[in-house]
Design a protein around this motif. Sequence first.
Motif, PDB file in Angstrom:
ATOM      1  N   ALA A  38       0.890  -1.214   0.113  1.00  0.00           N
ATOM      2  CA  ALA A  38      -0.008   0.103   0.170  1.00  0.00           C
ATOM      3  C   ALA A  38       0.704   1.213  -0.053  1.00  0.00           C
ATOM      4  O   ALA A  38       0.644   2.177  -0.986  1.00  0.00           O
ATOM      5  CB  ALA A  38      -0.969   0.028   1.205  1.00  0.00           C
ATOM      6  N   PRO A  39       1.819   1.317   0.774  1.00  0.00           N
ATOM      7  CA  PRO A  39       2.530   2.650   0.986  1.00  0.00           C
ATOM      8  C   PRO A  39       3.049   3.062  -0.392  1.00  0.00           C
ATOM      9  O   PRO A  39       2.865   4.319  -1.029  1.00  0.00           O
ATOM     10  CB  PRO A  39       3.522   2.528   1.716  1.00  0.00           C
ATOM     11  N   ALA A  40       3.774   2.049  -1.297  1.00  0.00           N
ATOM     12  CA  ALA A  40       4.461   2.156  -2.521  1.00  0.00           C
ATOM     13  C   ALA A  40       3.276   2.668  -3.576  1.00  0.00           C
ATOM     14  O   ALA A  40       3.413   3.573  -4.489  1.00  0.00           O
ATOM     15  CB  ALA A  40       5.292   1.087  -2.812  1.00  0.00           C
ATOM     16  N   ILE A  41       2.079   1.746  -3.509  1.00  0.00           N
ATOM     17  CA  ILE A  41       0.956   2.312  -4.478  1.00  0.00           C
ATOM     18  C   ILE A  41       0.538   3.480  -4.330  1.00  0.00           C
ATOM     19  O   ILE A  41       0.194   4.250  -5.189  1.00  0.00           O
ATOM     20  CB  ILE A  41       0.042   1.052  -4.377  1.00  0.00           C
ATOM     21  N   LEU A  42       0.313   3.819  -3.009  1.00  0.00           N
ATOM     22  CA  LEU A  42      -0.233   5.079  -2.733  1.00  0.00           C
ATOM     23  C   LEU A  42       0.680   6.491  -3.067  1.00  0.00           C
ATOM     24  O   LEU A  42       0.263   7.373  -3.479  1.00  0.00           O
ATOM     25  CB  LEU A  42      -0.740   5.125  -1.480  1.00  0.00           C
ATOM     26  N   ASP A  43       2.052   5.932  -2.590  1.00  0.00           N
ATOM     27  CA  ASP A  43       2.968   7.185  -3.019  1.00  0.00           C
ATOM     28  C   ASP A  43       3.149   7.369  -4.474  1.00  0.00           C
ATOM     29  O   ASP A  43       3.273   8.530  -5.366  1.00  0.00           O
ATOM     30  CB  ASP A  43       4.359   6.837  -2.666  1.00  0.00           C
ATOM     31  N   GLY A  48       2.012  14.384  -6.116  1.00  0.00           N
ATOM     32  CA  GLY A  48       1.863  15.754  -6.243  1.00  0.00           C
ATOM     33  C   GLY A  48       0.919  16.401  -7.403  1.00  0.00           C
ATOM     34  O   GLY A  48       0.948  17.653  -7.444  1.00  0.00           O
ATOM     35  N   ARG A  49       0.370  15.606  -8.249  1.00  0.00           N
ATOM     36  CA  ARG A  49      -0.532  16.031  -9.179  1.00  0.00           C
ATOM     37  C   ARG A  49      -1.781  16.654  -8.501  1.00  0.00           C
ATOM     38  O   ARG A  49      -2.001  16.251  -7.548  1.00  0.00           O
ATOM     39  CB  ARG A  49      -0.622  14.975 -10.090  1.00  0.00           C
ATOM     40  N   LYS A  71      -5.666  10.989   2.178  1.00  0.00           N
ATOM     41  CA  LYS A  71      -6.004  11.984   3.374  1.00  0.00           C
ATOM     42  C   LYS A  71      -4.504  12.240   3.960  1.00  0.00           C
ATOM     43  O   LYS A  71      -3.972  13.392   4.038  1.00  0.00           O
ATOM     44  CB  LYS A  71      -6.706  11.777   4.340  1.00  0.00           C
ATOM     45  N   ALA A  72      -3.690  11.135   4.088  1.00  0.00           N
ATOM     46  CA  ALA A  72      -2.487  11.512   4.699  1.00  0.00           C
ATOM     47  C   ALA A  72      -1.434  11.907   3.561  1.00  0.00           C
ATOM     48  O   ALA A  72      -0.461  12.829   4.193  1.00  0.00           O
ATOM     49  CB  ALA A  72      -1.777   9.771   5.184  1.00  0.00           C
ATOM     50  N   ARG A  73      -1.763  12.148   2.414  1.00  0.00           N
ATOM     51  CA  ARG A  73      -0.869  12.647   1.494  1.00  0.00           C
ATOM     52  C   ARG A  73      -1.476  14.140   0.745  1.00  0.00           C
ATOM     53  O   ARG A  73      -0.982  14.456  -0.054  1.00  0.00           O
ATOM     54  CB  ARG A  73      -0.720  11.789  -0.010  1.00  0.00           C
ATOM     55  N   GLY A  74      -2.312  14.649   1.606  1.00  0.00           N
ATOM     56  CA  GLY A  74      -3.128  15.913   1.247  1.00  0.00           C
ATOM     57  C   GLY A  74      -4.054  15.905   0.142  1.00  0.00           C
ATOM     58  O   GLY A  74      -4.053  17.073  -0.707  1.00  0.00           O
ATOM     59  N   TYR A  75      -4.702  14.658  -0.159  1.00  0.00           N
ATOM     60  CA  TYR A  75      -5.794  14.937  -0.993  1.00  0.00           C
ATOM     61  C   TYR A  75      -7.065  14.603  -0.585  1.00  0.00           C
ATOM     62  O   TYR A  75      -7.392  14.163   0.603  1.00  0.00           O
ATOM     63  CB  TYR A  75      -5.667  13.462  -2.053  1.00  0.00           C
ATOM     64  N   ALA A  95      -5.327  18.934  -1.956  1.00  0.00           N
ATOM     65  CA  ALA A  95      -5.815  20.171  -0.880  1.00  0.00           C
ATOM     66  C   ALA A  95      -5.137  21.289  -1.039  1.00  0.00           C
ATOM     67  O   ALA A  95      -4.017  21.230  -0.967  1.00  0.00           O
ATOM     68  CB  ALA A  95      -5.917  19.551   0.512  1.00  0.00           C
ATOM     69  N   ARG A  96      -5.858  22.506  -0.971  1.00  0.00           N
ATOM     70  CA  ARG A  96      -5.284  23.891  -1.036  1.00  0.00           C
ATOM     71  C   ARG A  96      -5.160  24.331   0.562  1.00  0.00           C
ATOM     72  O   ARG A  96      -5.974  24.002   1.210  1.00  0.00           O
ATOM     73  CB  ARG A  96      -6.092  24.620  -1.808  1.00  0.00           C
ATOM     74  N   PRO A  97      -3.918  24.746   0.738  1.00  0.00           N
ATOM     75  CA  PRO A  97      -3.786  25.401   2.130  1.00  0.00           C
ATOM     76  C   PRO A  97      -4.691  26.557   2.510  1.00  0.00           C
ATOM     77  O   PRO A  97      -4.934  27.387   1.598  1.00  0.00           O
ATOM     78  CB  PRO A  97      -2.440  25.698   2.260  1.00  0.00           C
ATOM     79  N   SER A  98      -5.403  26.594   3.738  1.00  0.00           N
ATOM     80  CA  SER A  98      -6.407  27.519   3.840  1.00  0.00           C
ATOM     81  C   SER A  98      -5.518  28.625   4.199  1.00  0.00           C
ATOM     82  O   SER A  98      -4.383  28.639   4.785  1.00  0.00           O
ATOM     83  CB  SER A  98      -7.217  27.151   5.260  1.00  0.00           C
ATOM     84  N   ARG A  99      -5.854  29.880   4.090  1.00  0.00           N
ATOM     85  CA  ARG A  99      -5.223  31.313   4.279  1.00  0.00           C
ATOM     86  C   ARG A  99      -5.584  31.689   5.445  1.00  0.00           C
ATOM     87  O   ARG A  99      -6.503  31.490   6.288  1.00  0.00           O
ATOM     88  CB  ARG A  99      -5.657  32.452   3.270  1.00  0.00           C
TER      89      ARG A  99
END
Length: 99
Positions: A38-43, A48-49, A71-75, A95-99
């Motif tokens: 799983a970690p390799a598949i998810l990475d 970053g796209r 979620k752990a990778r920011g999506y 996910a876009r960082p909130s301001r």
Amino acid sequence: MLTFFILAIIAGVCLAGWLAIALIIGSSRAQKKAEANAPAILDAAFDGRDDVVFKINMESLSFESVMLGAKARGYLLASQSQDTEHSQTLIFEKARPSR
């Protein structure tokens, strides 16, 4: 002749049952292998796209593993569609960082 016909039907049903069992066992093994990697598949998927399309089926990672990994990778999940009874397509957005 009737006996041959009945035996042929029984043999066909048995063969279909064995094939179904083999398919289920094969899918289960493939999913266990995917979960182990799983970690390799998810990475690789969440690299970053801005948008990521991830297909889930009986041989892929579980829905839960994909959701938690994203979620752990920011999506965040943007869209979900049920392709077949055992297959679905998930679309994630970075996910876009909130301001």
